[in-house]
Design a protein around this motif. Structure first.
Motif, PDB file in Angstrom:
ATOM      1  N   GLU A 274       0.761  -1.203  -0.050  1.00 27.73           N
ATOM      2  CA  GLU A 274      -0.183  -0.017   0.025  1.00 27.73           C
ATOM      3  C   GLU A 274       0.807   1.292   0.057  1.00 27.73           C
ATOM      4  OE1 GLU A 274      -2.550  -0.281   3.262  1.00 27.73           O
ATOM      5  OE2 GLU A 274      -3.904  -1.827   2.350  1.00 27.73           O
ATOM      6  N   GLN A 275       2.079   1.288   0.452  1.00 30.41           N
ATOM      7  CA  GLN A 275       2.852   2.361   0.765  1.00 30.41           C
ATOM      8  C   GLN A 275       4.161   2.229   0.287  1.00 30.41           C
ATOM      9  OE1 GLN A 275       2.914   3.412   4.934  1.00 30.41           O
ATOM     10  NE2 GLN A 275       0.845   4.380   4.742  1.00 30.41           N
ATOM     11  N   LEU A 277       8.336   3.355  -0.029  1.00 32.07           N
ATOM     12  CA  LEU A 277       9.356   4.259   0.522  1.00 32.07           C
ATOM     13  C   LEU A 277      10.315   4.525  -0.494  1.00 32.07           C
ATOM     14  CD1 LEU A 277      10.187   5.095   3.591  1.00 32.07           C
ATOM     15  CD2 LEU A 277      12.024   3.437   3.332  1.00 32.07           C
ATOM     16  N   VAL A 278      10.645   6.219  -0.705  1.00 34.70           N
ATOM     17  CA  VAL A 278      11.406   6.669  -2.073  1.00 34.70           C
ATOM     18  C   VAL A 278      12.522   7.521  -1.206  1.00 34.70           C
ATOM     19  CG1 VAL A 278      11.444   8.070  -3.609  1.00 34.70           C
ATOM     20  CG2 VAL A 278       9.205   6.811  -3.061  1.00 34.70           C
ATOM     21  N   ASN A 279      13.578   7.101  -1.609  1.00 35.61           N
ATOM     22  CA  ASN A 279      14.828   7.661  -1.163  1.00 35.61           C
ATOM     23  C   ASN A 279      15.258   8.669  -2.164  1.00 35.61           C
ATOM     24  OD1 ASN A 279      17.209   8.662   0.469  1.00 35.61           O
ATOM     25  ND2 ASN A 279      18.008   6.556   0.484  1.00 35.61           N
ATOM     26  N   TYR A 280      15.644   9.826  -2.088  1.00 34.26           N
ATOM     27  CA  TYR A 280      15.770  11.014  -3.134  1.00 34.26           C
ATOM     28  C   TYR A 280      17.187  11.525  -2.709  1.00 34.26           C
ATOM     29  CZ  TYR A 280      11.053  11.688  -4.983  1.00 34.26           C
ATOM     30  OH  TYR A 280      10.081  11.605  -5.718  1.00 34.26           O
ATOM     31  N   SER A 281      17.996  11.531  -3.668  1.00 38.14           N
ATOM     32  CA  SER A 281      19.394  11.870  -3.650  1.00 38.14           C
ATOM     33  C   SER A 281      19.292  13.462  -3.489  1.00 38.14           C
ATOM     34  CB  SER A 281      20.106  11.927  -4.976  1.00 38.14           C
ATOM     35  OG  SER A 281      21.328  12.402  -4.829  1.00 38.14           O
ATOM     36  N   SER A 282      19.985  14.017  -2.438  1.00 37.42           N
ATOM     37  CA  SER A 282      20.205  15.413  -2.164  1.00 37.42           C
ATOM     38  C   SER A 282      19.043  15.896  -1.687  1.00 37.42           C
ATOM     39  CB  SER A 282      20.507  16.282  -3.459  1.00 37.42           C
ATOM     40  OG  SER A 282      21.802  15.923  -3.971  1.00 37.42           O
ATOM     41  N   ASP A 283      18.165  14.992  -1.168  1.00 41.19           N
ATOM     42  CA  ASP A 283      16.786  15.487  -0.393  1.00 41.19           C
ATOM     43  C   ASP A 283      16.564  14.575   0.539  1.00 41.19           C
ATOM     44  OD1 ASP A 283      14.696  17.015   0.059  1.00 41.19           O
ATOM     45  OD2 ASP A 283      13.570  16.317  -1.508  1.00 41.19           O
ATOM     46  N   ASP A 284      15.242  14.141   1.057  1.00 46.26           N
ATOM     47  CA  ASP A 284      15.017  13.245   2.165  1.00 46.26           C
ATOM     48  C   ASP A 284      14.260  11.917   1.660  1.00 46.26           C
ATOM     49  OD1 ASP A 284      15.786  15.342   4.139  1.00 46.26           O
ATOM     50  OD2 ASP A 284      13.931  16.332   3.540  1.00 46.26           O
ATOM     51  N   VAL A 285      13.864  11.226   2.571  1.00 47.64           N
ATOM     52  CA  VAL A 285      13.057  10.102   2.398  1.00 47.64           C
ATOM     53  C   VAL A 285      11.764  10.342   2.643  1.00 47.64           C
ATOM     54  CG1 VAL A 285      12.868   7.575   3.221  1.00 47.64           C
ATOM     55  CG2 VAL A 285      15.295   8.820   3.260  1.00 47.64           C
ATOM     56  N   TYR A 286      10.775   9.779   1.458  1.00 44.41           N
ATOM     57  CA  TYR A 286       9.426  10.092   1.454  1.00 44.41           C
ATOM     58  C   TYR A 286       8.878   8.677   1.584  1.00 44.41           C
ATOM     59  CZ  TYR A 286      10.320  14.901   0.319  1.00 44.41           C
ATOM     60  OH  TYR A 286      10.788  16.237   0.147  1.00 44.41           O
ATOM     61  N   LEU A 287       7.423   8.838   2.360  1.00 44.02           N
ATOM     62  CA  LEU A 287       6.689   7.456   2.362  1.00 44.02           C
ATOM     63  C   LEU A 287       5.259   7.849   1.614  1.00 44.02           C
ATOM     64  CD1 LEU A 287       6.147   4.739   3.482  1.00 44.02           C
ATOM     65  CD2 LEU A 287       5.018   5.656   5.404  1.00 44.02           C
ATOM     66  N   PHE A 288       5.211   7.261   0.442  1.00 47.73           N
ATOM     67  CA  PHE A 288       4.165   7.949  -0.393  1.00 47.73           C
ATOM     68  C   PHE A 288       3.058   6.444  -0.332  1.00 47.73           C
ATOM     69  CE2 PHE A 288       6.811   9.737  -4.101  1.00 47.73           C
ATOM     70  CZ  PHE A 288       6.933  10.861  -3.104  1.00 47.73           C
ATOM     71  N   GLU A 289       1.789   7.006  -0.345  1.00 47.75           N
ATOM     72  CA  GLU A 289       0.543   6.202  -0.270  1.00 47.75           C
ATOM     73  C   GLU A 289       0.149   5.863  -1.619  1.00 47.75           C
ATOM     74  OE1 GLU A 289      -2.264   3.823   0.425  1.00 47.75           O
ATOM     75  OE2 GLU A 289      -1.478   4.658   2.204  1.00 47.75           O
ATOM     76  N   VAL A 290       0.498   4.762  -2.460  1.00 48.90           N
ATOM     77  CA  VAL A 290       0.173   4.601  -3.718  1.00 48.90           C
ATOM     78  C   VAL A 290      -0.848   3.527  -4.118  1.00 48.90           C
ATOM     79  CG1 VAL A 290       2.666   4.789  -4.100  1.00 48.90           C
ATOM     80  CG2 VAL A 290       1.972   2.498  -3.338  1.00 48.90           C
ATOM     81  N   ALA A 291      -1.552   2.809  -3.024  1.00 53.02           N
ATOM     82  CA  ALA A 291      -2.508   1.938  -3.414  1.00 53.02           C
ATOM     83  C   ALA A 291      -3.739   2.758  -3.541  1.00 53.02           C
ATOM     84  CB  ALA A 291      -2.617   0.796  -2.185  1.00 53.02           C
ATOM     85  N   HIS A 292      -4.081   3.833  -2.451  1.00 51.71           N
ATOM     86  CA  HIS A 292      -5.328   4.624  -2.470  1.00 51.71           C
ATOM     87  C   HIS A 292      -5.304   5.803  -2.948  1.00 51.71           C
ATOM     88  CE1 HIS A 292      -6.517   1.197  -0.219  1.00 51.71           C
ATOM     89  NE2 HIS A 292      -5.755   1.054   0.587  1.00 51.71           N
ATOM     90  N   SER A 293      -4.254   6.008  -3.755  1.00 49.86           N
ATOM     91  CA  SER A 293      -4.189   7.425  -4.457  1.00 49.86           C
ATOM     92  C   SER A 293      -3.917   7.412  -5.865  1.00 49.86           C
ATOM     93  CB  SER A 293      -2.804   8.370  -3.544  1.00 49.86           C
ATOM     94  OG  SER A 293      -2.467   9.535  -4.390  1.00 49.86           O
ATOM     95  N   SER A 294      -4.245   8.471  -6.556  1.00 48.66           N
ATOM     96  CA  SER A 294      -4.172   8.448  -7.950  1.00 48.66           C
ATOM     97  C   SER A 294      -2.890   9.086  -8.409  1.00 48.66           C
ATOM     98  CB  SER A 294      -5.526   9.115  -8.555  1.00 48.66           C
ATOM     99  OG  SER A 294      -5.699  10.506  -8.050  1.00 48.66           O
TER     100      SER A 294
END
Length: 634
Positions: A274-275, A277-294
């Protein structure tokens, strides 16, 4: 949506045997051991394996958690028993550049491995013929479908033991079926192409439940999710347009993306699919809701207003980016300090040297003066225009105005064989691939100087992936507060952002991982040599461990037990277990490290890491242009 587990380990120890059967009891104990903050804060380094003679870029566990597979800059694969510290096998591979990813094939009893490297090769290795313990060579199959650029990752499919996926610089995700063949020598082969991405694919993840959804991360902010049961190509807008890309099911992006692009270094699905985890270079780590978001919708007025405000507050781009040798790791590790601390007179034993005292700073000054010469500027612009007019193959890699920084060394080494268009032009500029990349980089520097706004194309992001293009000092503002930093992304456009984890630094390497620790925590490596662990639900930093003298790249939890395997620039693999009697987390020291990371990420935002050969070629090409009688090359 997953919620924080509130059962304690003590509850399962006392009441588990009478409430659950043996298998359920074991599973609950294993899960709750990782979800226990008590256990997490007692993690310590238990073993160190000297597995390689180079940086260890990839570490992965076997399905049963009994073995560790690793790959390195030394072009070898190693299989280690982490519980006995015995190296069972060391394999010399056909790779000619750093190994970036390696995985055991499912249901192969750890005898079959797939790997990829910086030379673009994907290698299948069967260990039946490899000698144990020494430098054995198993039977290998080489896939050379990606002839240009880097192959970043390989990924296996648990339900399909004879197939695996790869992604790389050309933007293609390829699906290989070993039942159809174990090698491919065809250049620009499209037989295995499953997904065509509009930009380089630097990371990918597979849905852990149904294995249908593939998430890809690009060098330009975007996370695209595809359903491999229903893939279709976008329609070409113009008759002569290059082969179109595959239409994603959903697309997600970084909320800081309007001013500049950020490379994605790792993706990880949670256990519920459902979620992400995205690690961006030169930025932060984000948790995206992908199952219930368009995902990202149409461009709105709010987005335009936010982009304009961001650009207004951003400092102007430097006409010439500062350069740093790739072998210079002085701004990494626990002893690295920002220039502000050094200027304050702090005594640091191994602090990095001031930039203005570095020879690279002086060479950058020479480059700036040469680029200011009108004759050179005109020659660079014309050379770049002629290169862009050259025809491209039906499915060519996405055009990059600058060579990927971490890949520039291999490009420079391949110039003897890369004379693609040498006979078609009489350019005064040397036509080799590496030198052409140098000229394109210089030409873009010239255009950036004229236009002034911060470049935001995905091509520029590929070059600045190793530079600290930082995300403001706001990442340090919430140090230790536990407040969800994602709240700053106001508006419904980014309503899929669940959390934003701040404090670490991800600038120097393009393979830095972030992962889940149990159901309640998130882990990531950092350029400061530490392993950061945040509360998944509150984004509060809860644990910090020093894991490398320079950079921690790989963080791989054991499939079931509360054991962690890590690696980085050091030539070893470290194992972590909860063996301490007391907690070791120091809140004050953690705040200092997070603030230093924020300061250093901002300081190094315009620094590009290059090999020495790149710098020599750059100056040589500019010198050649400067002394031409006819800079237009007519």
């Amino acid at each position: 949506m997953p919620v924080m587990r509130r059962r304690r380990l003590f509850h399962d120890v006392v009441h588990g045997p009478r409430l659950y059967d043996t298998d359920q009891y074991r599973q609950r104990m294993q899960l709750n051991a990782k979800d226990s903050l008590y256990m997490l804060r007692r993690m310590t380094k238990s073993k160190v394996f000297e597995a390689h003679q180079g940086c260890v870029n990839t570490v992965s566990w076997s399905e049963d958690g009994q073995l560790l597979l690793s790959g390195s800059d030394d072009l070898h694969l190693a299989i280690t028993n982490p519980f006995t510290s015995e190296q069972l096998c060391r394999v010399n591979t056909p790779h000619r550049a750093n190994i970036f990813s390696a995985r055991f094939l499912p249901q192969s009893q750890c005898r079959e491995i797939v790997s990829c490297s910086g030379d673009g090769m994907v290698v299948y290795t069967n260990l039946q013929d490899a000698s144990g313990g020494g430098g054995g060579v198993g039977s290998s199959g080489i896939f050379r479908c990606l002839t240009r650029g880097t192959a970043y990752s390989v990924m296996t499919i648990p339900s399909e033991p004879r197939t695996f996926l790869s992604c790389g610089e050309d933007g293609a995700v390829r699906l290989y079926d070993l039942r159809r063949g174990t090698h491919c020598a065809q250049a620009h082969c499209t037989d295995h192409t499953l997904i065509r991405n509009p930009s380089a694919v630097t990371a990918m993840a597979l849905g852990p439940i149904r294995h249908h959804y593939i998430a890809t991360g690009s060098c330009g902010n975007s996370v695209r999710i595809y359903d491999r049961r229903s893939l279709r190509l976008a329609e070409a807008r113009e008759p002569g347009e290059r082969c179109p890309h595959t239409v994603p099911l959903k697309t997600f992006t970084n909320p800081n993306s309007p001013p500049r692009s950020y490379r994605i270094t790792s993706l990880k699905y949670d256990a519920y699919e459902e979620q992400l985890l995205v690690n961006y270079s030169s930025d932060d780590v984000y948790l995206f809701e992908v199952a219930h978001s368009s995902g990202v919708g149409k461009v709105t007025a709010l987005r335009a207003a936010n982009a304009a405000a961001k650009l207004a507050t951003e400092p102007a781009a430097s006409p010439v980016r500062r350069l740093r040798l790739r072998s210079d790791w002085s701004d990494t590790g626990p002893e690295a300090r920002p220039a502000s601390e050094l200027a304050a007179g702090m005594e640091v034993g191994q602090a990095r040297p001031r930039l203005h005292d570095n020879i690279m700073h002086r060479m950058t000054g020479v480059l700036a003066r040469m680029l200011a010469d009108p004759q050179i500027r005109q020659g660079l612009t014309l050379a770049r225009e002629r290169r862009q007019e050259q025809p491209t193959p039906e499915f060519a890699p996405p055009v990059s105005l600058a060579p990927p920084v971490e890949q520039a060394a291999s490009d420079a080494d391949d110039d003897d064989s890369d004379d693609d268009n040498a006979g078609n032009r009489s350019d005064a500029v040397p036509p080799t691939r590496a030198e052409a990349g140098v000229l394109d980089w210089c030409a873009e520097t010239v255009s950036t100087e004229v236009q002034q706004p911060v470049a935001s194309s995905e091509a520029v992001a590929a070059t600045s992936s190793s530079s600290g293009s930082g995300s403001d000092t706001s990442s340090a503002a919430g140090v230790g507060t536990g407040a969800p930093a994602a709240a700053s992304s106001s508006g419904s456009r980014y309503d899929y952002i669940v959390q934003q984890y701040t404090g670490h630094r991800n600038s120097r390497t393009m393979i830095k991982e972030a992962t889940f620790w149990g159901s309640n925590y998130v882990m990531a490596g950092s350029d400061c040599g530490c392993i950061f662990t945040w509360n998944r639900h509150t984004s509060e930093l809860v644990m910090l461990m020093e894991g490398d003298r320079h950079v921690v790249n790989c963080v791989q939890p054991h499939p079931t037990l509360p054991i962690l395997a890590t690696s980085g620039i050091d030539y070893d693999i470290k194992l972590w277990e909860p063996l301490l009697e007391q907690e070791t987390f120091d809140h004050v020291q953690a705040r200092k490290i997070m603030q230093r990371n924020a300061d250093m990420r901002e300081e190094t935002r315009n620094i590009i890491t290059v090999p020495a050969s790149f710098m020599v070629r750059m100056l040589a090409c500019l010198h050649s242009l400067r002394h031409q009688n006819n800079p237009a090359g007519e």
